[in-house]
Design a protein around this motif. Structure first.
Motif, short mmCIF file in Angstrom:
data_model
loop_
_atom_site.label_atom_id
_atom_site.label_comp_id
_atom_site.label_asym_id
_atom_site.label_seq_id
_atom_site.Cartn_x
_atom_site.Cartn_y
_atom_site.Cartn_z
N LEU A 122 19.58 10.97 -64.94
CA LEU A 122 20.74 11.11 -64.06
C LEU A 122 20.88 12.51 -63.49
O LEU A 122 21.31 12.69 -62.35
CB LEU A 122 22.03 10.74 -64.81
N THR A 154 19.90 5.35 -60.37
CA THR A 154 21.22 5.85 -60.76
C THR A 154 22.26 4.72 -60.68
O THR A 154 23.11 4.58 -61.57
CB THR A 154 21.64 7.01 -59.85
N PRO A 189 23.22 14.90 -64.19
CA PRO A 189 24.61 15.02 -63.72
C PRO A 189 25.10 16.46 -63.61
O PRO A 189 26.09 16.71 -62.93
CB PRO A 189 25.39 14.27 -64.79
N ASP A 211 15.40 7.01 -56.67
CA ASP A 211 16.28 7.71 -57.62
C ASP A 211 17.71 7.19 -57.49
O ASP A 211 18.42 6.99 -58.49
CB ASP A 211 16.22 9.21 -57.34
N TRP A 224 30.55 17.10 -63.29
CA TRP A 224 30.02 15.87 -63.90
C TRP A 224 31.06 15.14 -64.73
O TRP A 224 30.92 13.93 -64.97
CB TRP A 224 28.79 16.21 -64.75
N THR A 273 24.89 12.77 -59.14
CA THR A 273 24.93 11.32 -59.32
C THR A 273 25.47 10.62 -58.07
O THR A 273 25.26 9.41 -57.93
CB THR A 273 25.80 10.94 -60.53
N LEU A 320 19.81 7.30 -68.40
CA LEU A 320 20.75 8.40 -68.62
C LEU A 320 20.05 9.74 -68.55
O LEU A 320 20.59 10.71 -68.00
CB LEU A 320 21.44 8.23 -69.96
N THR A 335 21.79 2.33 -63.57
CA THR A 335 22.19 2.95 -64.83
C THR A 335 23.70 2.93 -65.01
O THR A 335 24.21 2.73 -66.12
CB THR A 335 21.67 4.40 -64.90
N LEU A 336 24.45 3.12 -63.91
CA LEU A 336 25.89 3.32 -64.02
C LEU A 336 26.73 2.10 -63.67
O LEU A 336 27.90 2.04 -64.09
CB LEU A 336 26.32 4.48 -63.11
#
Length: 487
Positions: A173, A142, A175, A138, A437, A213, A170, A145-146
């Motif tokens: 995530l 993350t 968040p 995970d 977030w 996140t 997304l 993705t970011l």
């Protein structure tokens, strides 16, 4: 704010970098390949929060001690025309960190994932071992993705992130969940929740208020932790040396302030009123220093002690964490009560324990606990500092490790020390905290209002911590180059 208007000129550009912390050093090293660069630093040396202090007859790192994300520093060095491996001697650590709890319970995390899984299986059972594997997966998702769609942007744009990131990534995530709550859902063993919750403190935040996140930090650490010959100051000196080779001019003990940031006149003003003009300025101090308004909230500060001494054979690794019995109470003290915790989770850096060796004779130690960032409004007297030190040593002892400090005097730092060292921060070491977030989107971007003012450092996007500060310096330098047509 969108990209600045492109500036063109036939003359060689000149840039001023304010601050010789890691972000300023990275920016100066890169820009000095293409332009005249002058660096103004109020301290008598480079490094910013990267520091070492002399204890007895030895140097002890007293700032950042964990070197991760080697690829970012290698990229920055290459952009400056150098080679990281030629400039530094790096040694990967087999043990990422050793973690302790009351009564002597101990858990190591390793650079080898399988070794960590087995360690957790023996410590907490097979269910939590499987949960750890899923946690790392995970965290990696993350990060992927970011990283490109958000962390490498020149400004923290929600829209640009949404357009650039994977829709599936997304959606995964999560968040809106606090980091602590996400760990409660995942791990059955409360000790593991505590261990991984500590990653929130890497950016000066509370795991009970930060977004889930932040689990991406687990991925970052799992990519490797290195020891550097000469300690962390060697990293700063390496970038300084590369900048000097490129022609940068460093002016130390030079305390300057920005001129009119609303105009197109890129000027800094010295203590004697002298004015220094340039094509543009890269400001790397805390972003709070360029705003008249006090930040709504500050990240954590710290209390630290450096000393020489001895510890039992085989007890310690290079990086060691001794957890308090009540984690929530610790963060309530720091963020709600404005007081150092009475039973603090304590970090102990033992650089002479590289590769698990037991050093002969005296060894170096750096000890740190979390503290509130109120050093601009509160005085920490010697008696309170000694009490906090005793509390930290008591926590270490309750976890089964007996430290024996030598007669050499111990050096210490408090929020008041950091507040004096880093103006307008109150001693906060990470800029604003990552609480909620939306926090990442509230950070300042690289370009600040005026076309000729750029920002870098841990208080601006993409965030705090040594690698992110270096990335901000890299991003700022590339923004300047793009705006001024430099290649």
């Amino acid at each position: 704010m969108g990209p600045a208007m492109r500036v063109s000129t036939d003359e060689k550009q000149s840039f001023i970098v304010v601050g010789a912390g890691i972000s300023g050093l990275v920016a100066a090293a890169i820009l000095s390949r293409h332009a005249n660069v002058t660096v103004h630093e109020r301290a008598p040396h480079c490094g910013g929060k990267i520091r070492a202090e002399r204890v007895g007859n030895r140097e002890v790192d007293t700032g950042p001690t964990v070197f991760t994300m080697r690829s970012i520093f290698a990229e920055a060095f290459a952009a400056a025309g150098g080679d990281l491996d030629s400039a530094l001697s790096l040694h990967p650590l087999d043990i990422l960190a050793r973690h302790f709890w009351t009564g002597g319970e101990r858990l190591d995390l390793f650079a080898d994932v399988d070794a960590s899984v087995q360690s957790i299986r023996e410590f907490s059972g097979p269910r939590d071992a499987d949960a750890y594997v899923a946690f790392l997966q995970d965290a990696a998702r993350t990060w992927r993705t970011l990283y490109e769609p958000f962390l490498r942007l020149d400004s923290p744009s929600f829209v640009r992130m949404m357009l650039g990131a994977s829709p599936i990534g997304l959606l995964q995530l999560d968040p809106y969940t606090t980091y602590w709550r996400s760990l409660v859902r995942r791990f059955r063993d409360p000790r593991l929740r505590q261990l991984f919750a500590r990653y929130a403190t890497y950016c000066g935040s509370s795991p009970f208020r930060a977004s889930s996140t932040l689990k991406l930090i687990a991925y970052v650490e799992q990519q490797g932790v290195w020891s550097i010959d000469g300690g962390m100051p060697a990293l700063a000196h390496a970038f300084e040396a590369q900048a000097v080779r490129n022609g940068a001019d460093f002016r130390y003990s030079s305390d300057v302030r920005l001129g009119d940031t609303q105009s197109d006149d890129a000027t800094v003003i010295g203590e004697g009123g002298e004015r220094h003009k340039a094509s543009a300025i890269v400001f790397t101090g805390d972003a709070a220093a360029i705003s008249a308004a006090k930040p709504l909230q500050r990240s954590q500060s710290a209390m630290t002690w450096s000393f020489l001494g001895a510890a039992p054979r085989g007890a310690l690794s290079t990086h060691n964490v001794f957890f308090s019995d009540d984690y929530a109470k610790e963060f309530e003290a720091v963020f709600d009560e404005g007081a150092p915790p009475e039973d603090p989770t304590t970090y102990l850096f033992a650089p002479d324990r590289f590769a698990g060796d037991d050093p002969p004779g005296e060894e170096r130690f750096f000890c740190l606990i979390n503290a509130p960032s109120n050093g601009d409004v509160r005085t920490y007297e010697n008696e309170e500092l000694e009490q906090c030190r005793d509390n930290a040593f008591r926590r270490i002892s309750s976890c089964g490790v007996s430290l024996n400090p030598s007669p050499h005097s111990t050096t210490s730092n408090s929020p008041a020390t950091f507040a004096e060292r880093y103006p307008r921060t109150g001693g906060a070491l990470f800029g604003p905290p990552s609480h909620g977030w939306t926090a990442p989107f509230r950070r300042r971007g690289v370009r600040i209002k005026a076309r000729r003012l750029y920002c870098a450092g841990g208080s601006v996007h993409p965030g705090s911590g040594l690698p992110m500060a270096a990335l901000s310096g890299l991003t700022a330098a590339r923004a300047v180059m793009a705006d001024f047509g430099l290649t």
